[in-house]
Design a protein around this motif. Structure first.
Motif, PDB file in Angstrom:
ATOM      1  N   UNK A  33       0.799  -1.224   0.000  1.00 53.46           N
ATOM      2  CA  UNK A  33       0.000   0.000   0.000  1.00 53.46           C
ATOM      3  C   UNK A  33       0.833   1.275   0.000  1.00 53.46           C
ATOM      4  N   UNK A  34       2.114   1.133   0.293  1.00 50.88           N
ATOM      5  CA  UNK A  34       2.985   2.313   0.328  1.00 50.88           C
ATOM      6  C   UNK A  34       4.029   2.113  -0.752  1.00 50.88           C
ATOM      7  N   UNK A  35       3.655   2.478  -1.968  1.00 47.74           N
ATOM      8  CA  UNK A  35       4.473   2.101  -3.119  1.00 47.74           C
ATOM      9  C   UNK A  35       5.671   3.027  -3.319  1.00 47.74           C
ATOM     10  N   UNK A 256      -1.810  -4.446   5.098  1.00 45.72           N
ATOM     11  CA  UNK A 256      -3.236  -4.102   4.997  1.00 45.72           C
ATOM     12  C   UNK A 256      -3.845  -4.302   3.623  1.00 45.72           C
ATOM     13  N   UNK A 257      -3.220  -5.134   2.809  1.00 52.72           N
ATOM     14  CA  UNK A 257      -3.686  -5.247   1.423  1.00 52.72           C
ATOM     15  C   UNK A 257      -5.017  -5.974   1.271  1.00 52.72           C
ATOM     16  N   UNK A 259      -8.867  -8.016   2.309  1.00 52.34           N
ATOM     17  CA  UNK A 259     -10.050  -8.176   3.152  1.00 52.34           C
ATOM     18  C   UNK A 259      -9.861  -9.467   3.937  1.00 52.34           C
ATOM     19  N   UNK A 260     -10.732  -9.708   4.913  1.00 48.47           N
ATOM     20  CA  UNK A 260     -10.534 -10.821   5.846  1.00 48.47           C
ATOM     21  C   UNK A 260     -10.467 -12.175   5.125  1.00 48.47           C
ATOM     22  N   UNK A 261     -11.449 -12.449   4.276  1.00 46.95           N
ATOM     23  CA  UNK A 261     -11.489 -13.762   3.618  1.00 46.95           C
ATOM     24  C   UNK A 261     -10.289 -13.952   2.694  1.00 46.95           C
ATOM     25  N   UNK A 282      -4.987  -7.157   7.158  1.00 44.44           N
ATOM     26  CA  UNK A 282      -6.161  -6.385   6.704  1.00 44.44           C
ATOM     27  C   UNK A 282      -6.158  -5.029   7.396  1.00 44.44           C
ATOM     28  N   UNK A 283      -7.295  -4.342   7.369  1.00 46.98           N
ATOM     29  CA  UNK A 283      -7.389  -3.016   7.996  1.00 46.98           C
ATOM     30  C   UNK A 283      -6.862  -3.042   9.430  1.00 46.98           C
ATOM     31  N   UNK A 284      -6.010  -2.074   9.775  1.00 47.94           N
ATOM     32  CA  UNK A 284      -5.464  -2.040  11.135  1.00 47.94           C
ATOM     33  C   UNK A 284      -6.526  -1.768  12.197  1.00 47.94           C
ATOM     34  N   UNK A 285      -7.730  -1.412  11.766  1.00 42.49           N
ATOM     35  CA  UNK A 285      -8.821  -1.151  12.706  1.00 42.49           C
ATOM     36  C   UNK A 285      -9.680  -2.383  12.951  1.00 42.49           C
ATOM     37  N   UNK A 286      -9.426  -3.455  12.201  1.00 47.46           N
ATOM     38  CA  UNK A 286     -10.362  -4.574  12.245  1.00 47.46           C
ATOM     39  C   UNK A 286      -9.943  -5.621  13.274  1.00 47.46           C
TER      40      UNK A 286
END
Lengths: 457, 457
Positions: A33-35, A256-257, A259-261, A282-286
């Motif tokens: 995500x941080x290219x 964080x690239x 989704x859960x599944x 996944x999302x750092x908030x999840x």
């Protein structure tokens, strides 16, 4: 309480600088995500009336650093004119006052830009305190009594999991053996792992070269970035596994690239390569998503690591409660500085979860070594399953850079939090007016700063 | 897809203003943690080549608004020169591009200051779109096909709970009856509750007066701020209960004052006064804590309401999954604008949880009415257990203010998202140069702006 005499300790200046390094030019630090990050920081210098200084920073990735810098400037009004000794004797109260200003807390609360700015300020105050005590920060922490240490922590929102009394008990239980652990640390340092072999922007040849280099330096743990393309990930991870052999450890980091599944499927397919952990699936908030991923990957022997973007102690609390985190990767400059970090270490100990701090960004290796040394001496009393991240970048810009020998951090001995930068670095890399940036603008290597970035001037 | 012709729709300017109202002078908006807010906003005007404009804002509480303003300026580079029609035809893609810039996302991601700035920008684009279609925003949304609507949503990180296909099915299932529900809304509006009777800064006499006023206006639901002192809370809530009678509804709002255990104890003791919900009992980040509170209070018939400081769709997802939220209080300007809000409404519908939006802050009532009308027409198809918050403040500053008659919002009919402010307001209340602020500085009513706030100039 090792609180210095008040004389001359009124805080008379807080300077903040936007310091950026053009790391995107070499693909260093690149992930899913941080290219193209330009590793940067907001760098705070706190000065007292008698001329003592403390240095603190928060890591950033380039664009937007001007926003953190402005936020530090906006927070000055809460700090200037206060006496540093008074702050240290009610550090939890001070911490709450700057994280919970009745108007500004709407901008967080306790997360994102405002919390990054708090981290930089708070870290500068701890650096100042350690310098006043003439100790490296880790020794300042180690030498505090349990009561003194917890007096710096704001327990609001975490008492359902950790009360002040429980925290004191954890620290008291680990007093026996403290001195011998300190001796051990001074002799043997703290084991490190390397993230240097597997940035997404690196070619296969470079990966090979770096594996050989870090193997020869004694490293046993190697982290590889994944998450953009499965075939490419499998190939690169296989390559690293081949080079390091089956007796070494491979970790993978998706930044964080997924989704859960998707995280669960992707990792099941990488499982044959025996990764020790999947970082930031996944999302750092999840919290609940991480817990689901951890449950699904447990049979494969893969743990979940996360924390570098975990917003605050309340989020860490839940990751620990839910089993969503087998490796707790605190970041020294995202949550609100040392005070809040201490509470996370104590909660992790309660849940018997290993802390393996995030590092690598500007100044992060310098800071986390202090925290982890304290943890070994006073909290977990164990190095089992624990590692310090190491990336060999930007250390040359610090007055007291971290040192890694034979794949272990050497315990720092100079006073402070190792956060002071060299004057030459500030001259060259301050953004946008540093000499290196001016040269790169002139040569067209980077576009000129935009209107918003000019507020730094 | 109701996407306008591209001609002339290149975005040529994004203006942003810091607009503050001196609400702290009257104790309006005061609660347990926000003792002296100056209700404010970062106000964005987006202009296209052919002179069309869209207006968007994010609510703030005074200090620190300059940080959000600078963030909008920092984000301009992602938007200027793009064509609004192109944005609307790939709105999810555009949304991800501005929330996930590879360097700036470190400052969030998707939370705090950067997400507030995104909200103001995104809201201005939806206002523009609705104006181009010559419809109030809620009609633009209602008239979109399910496929068109979901094309604006970034489903990353929520597919474990809601896929695009499920979202389309929810919308398709509610197509029957849509037209009669629109007619119903135009005739009957949407029920409101009042927060005006119980700000913490208000005297008992004022509370009495306001209860009588809002009863006479037909209100049935009354919200009271609590959380600083139990005896005081009990007295004030008893007073309101006495004035409104047992057939009306009382809600209480702690604005994050408590830890988890404290919230449970405090509310058990307030239970005899029959509050319908406890709002923000603890940290807005504590999903598991809210779930524990909800379980403990369920036997008392008290639901948990939260959302105004819920950082993003990932946090909402978990509150809904865990049962930590019986009333989902989305805020129109904290998460990333309309696009992300739509995903929250759809998740709430999946979990059969009532959405009762947060409002009251500058422009929030104006915006949430559109969202809630759309929900009734196209998503939940129900007003059962659902209410719109109403606070009678700052509406006079808007060109098309919300209207509440007989305790119900009147469906707006003017094109747009009701977010345009009056030029006179901007002249008076822009901070720090508006004429009212200059007068108040001169008269010593407020201190002069500090160095950081002067970046607005």
């Amino acid at each position: 309480m090792p609180v210095p005499n008040r004389n001359g300790l009124e805080i008379v200046n807080i300077d903040v600088k936007d310091v950026r390094f053009p790391t995107s030019l070499g693909g260093h630090g690149s992930d899913a995500l941080h290219t193209d990050p330009n590793y940067s920081c907001a760098y705070v210098t706190t000065t007292t009336e008698n001329g003592k200084q403390g240095y603190g920073l928060t890591f950033t990735c380039g664009r937007g650093t001007e926003i953190v810098v402005l936020t530090v400037r906006s927070m000055k009004k809460f700090i200037l004119g206060r006496n540093a000794a008074d702050i240290f004797s009610d550090f939890a109260g001070f911490w709450r006052s700057i994280t919970n200003d009745s108007q500004m807390r709407w901008l967080g609360p306790e997360k994102g830009v405002v919390h990054l700015a708090v981290a930089a300020i708070i870290n500068s105050l701890w650096d100042l305190w350690a310098r006043l005590e003439n100790k490296p920060l880790w020794r300042l922490l180690v030498d505090m009594s349990p009561e003194e240490l917890v007096s710096t922590i704001d327990f609001r929102y975490i008492t359902d999991v950790l009360t002040k009394e429980e925290a004191i008990k954890i620290l008291k239980d680990k007093e026996p053996g403290k001195d011998s652990r300190v001796k051990d640390l001074l002799e043997n340092g703290y084991p490190a792992y390397t993230t240097q072999v597997g940035w997404l922007g690196y070619s296969d040849e470079l990966v090979k070269e770096l594996c050989e280099k870090y193997l020869s330096l004694g490293f046993k743990h190697f982290k590889v970035k994944v998450g953009l393309n499965f075939e490419d990930d499998y190939r690169r991870c296989s390559l690293v596994r081949k080079f390091i052999g089956d007796d070494k450890f491979l970790m993978v980091d998706a930044n964080q690239a997924w989704s859960v599944d998707e995280a669960i499927e992707w990792m099941k397919k990488l499982a044959p390569l025996k990764p020790m952990w999947i970082e930031e699936p996944t999302s750092p908030d999840d919290v609940l998503g991480h817990a689901a991923i951890a449950r699904a990957l447990e049979p494969y022997g893969i743990g979940v690591a996360t924390g570098e973007m975990c917003a605050n102690r309340v989020m860490f609390k839940q990751f620990l409660q839910s089993g969503g985190m087998q490796y707790c990767q605190i970041d020294s400059a995202r949550i609100g500085g040392v005070n809040e970090i201490l509470s996370v270490y104590l909660m992790a100990e309660k849940f018997k979860t290993a802390v393996c701090p995030h590092a690598g960004g500007v100044g992060l290796c310098e800071m986390v070594q202090h925290l982890q040394l304290w943890d070994f001496a006073r909290v977990s009393a164990s190095r089992r399953g624990r590692l310090l991240e190491y990336v060999d970048q930007q250390h040359e810009h610090f007055v007291d850079p971290c040192r890694v020998l034979a794949a272990a951090y050497v315990a720092p001995t100079a006073p402070g939090y190792s956060t002071q930068m060299l004057p030459e670095t500030l001259k060259k890399f301050s953004y946008p007016n540093g000499t290196e940036w001016q040269r790169m603008f002139k040569e067209g290597i980077f576009p000129m700063p935009d209107e918003a970035e000019l507020v730094n001037e």
